[in-house]
Design an enzyme around this catalytic site. Structure first.
Site, PDB file in Angstrom:
ATOM      1  CB  ILE A  11      -1.000  -0.022   1.193  1.00 34.66           C
ATOM      2  CG1 ILE A  11      -2.121   1.006   0.961  1.00 34.66           C
ATOM      3  CG2 ILE A  11      -0.282   0.214   2.520  1.00 34.66           C
ATOM      4  CD1 ILE A  11      -3.295   0.835   1.883  1.00 34.66           C
TER       5      ILE A  11
ATOM      6  CG  ASN B  24      -1.385   2.871  17.444  1.00 35.81           C
ATOM      7  OD1 ASN B  24      -1.364   4.051  17.798  1.00 35.81           O
ATOM      8  ND2 ASN B  24      -0.286   2.222  17.101  1.00 35.81           N
TER       9      ASN B  24
ATOM     10  N   GLY C 130       2.709  -3.555  11.390  1.00 34.39           N
ATOM     11  CA  GLY C 130       1.879  -3.799  10.209  1.00 34.39           C
ATOM     12  C   GLY C 130       1.864  -2.646   9.230  1.00 34.39           C
TER      13      GLY C 130
ATOM     14  CG  ASP D 115       0.388   2.831  12.379  1.00 32.34           C
ATOM     15  OD1 ASP D 115       0.511   3.881  11.710  1.00 32.34           O
ATOM     16  OD2 ASP D 115       0.233   2.831  13.605  1.00 32.34           O
TER      17      ASP D 115
ATOM     18  CB  SER E 116     -10.020  -4.578  12.235  1.00 25.88           C
ATOM     19  OG  SER E 116     -10.157  -3.341  12.886  1.00 25.88           O
TER      20      SER E 116
ATOM     21  N   GLY F 185      -5.493  -7.690  10.605  1.00 26.47           N
ATOM     22  CA  GLY F 185      -4.161  -8.167  10.968  1.00 26.47           C
ATOM     23  C   GLY F 185      -4.095  -8.493  12.444  1.00 26.47           C
ATOM     24  CB  VAL F 186      -1.883  -7.206  15.196  1.00 27.00           C
ATOM     25  CG1 VAL F 186      -0.558  -7.639  14.597  1.00 27.00           C
ATOM     26  CG2 VAL F 186      -2.096  -5.728  15.031  1.00 27.00           C
ATOM     27  CE1 TYR F 187      -4.775  -3.139  16.866  1.00 26.37           C
ATOM     28  CE2 TYR F 187      -6.638  -1.885  16.069  1.00 26.37           C
ATOM     29  CZ  TYR F 187      -5.427  -1.939  16.717  1.00 26.37           C
ATOM     30  OH  TYR F 187      -4.865  -0.793  17.208  1.00 26.37           O
TER      31      TYR F 187
END
Length: 174
Positions: free
Chosen positions: A13, A26, A34, A36, A124, A126-128
């Site tokens: 991206i 976050n 990720g 971010d 959301s 991925g790690v979420y």
């Protein structure tokens, strides 16, 4: 305002040639892992500085889940980064409205800054911990059904597995 064309791509991206890139941020807005972390690394220090300024001024407590805010895109090809905070998945509580809101608010901010092409990650997913098929369904349905001046929403997805989930979600039903 017409309907937004949705396109699906596997890729990075941070390399998207669009007006705005959506960052799965976050609430602290000061970078993370990720997508971010990748956006902050590729965009350089200007993005972090803009986020710090938001924290000093309009968002002292951070960005609430489901909301979005724009900053410069620094060294990215895009002109803006639209930071949005997706919810952490919880089996015990339906938080899908917050996930839909993250996409709606990102489109609203895109309209505010005049972005007509926008690249979205799988917020959301991925790690979420959001289940992929459900995350993809909410993403595609929300972008499809939200009135916006955005002409093209590109979902730029980081793996074949995520791309496949979005392809299934984008298929016309029945």
């Amino acid at each position: 305002m017409g309907s937004t064309e949705i396109t699906l791509h596997r890729g990075d991206i941070t390399k998207a040639e669009v007006d705005a890139v959506v960052n799965a941020a976050n609430s602290g807005l000061l970078g993370g892992g990720g997508v971010d972390g990748a956006i902050h690394r590729a965009g350089g220090p200007a993005i972090l500085e803009a986020c710090r300024e938001l924290r000093r001024t309009t968002l002292p407590d951070g960005l609430p889940t489901g909301q979005a805010v724009a900053t410069t895109a620094g060294d990215l090809a895009a002109q803006w980064v639209i930071h949005t905070v997706g919810p952490v998945y919880a089996k015990s509580e339906d938080r899908s409205e917050l996930l839909a809101s993250a996409y709606r608010e990102s489109l609203r901010v895109a309209d505010e800054v005049g972005a007509r092409t926008v690249a979205f990650p799988a917020v959301s997913a991925g790690v979420y911990g959001w289940p992929l098929d459900d995350a993809a369904r909410i993403a595609v349905t929300t972008v499809r059904n939200t009135e916006s001046a955005v002409r093209e929403a590109q979902f730029i997805l980081f793996s074949d597995q995520v791309l496949d989930a979005f392809v299934r979600a984008a298929e016309p039903s029945g």
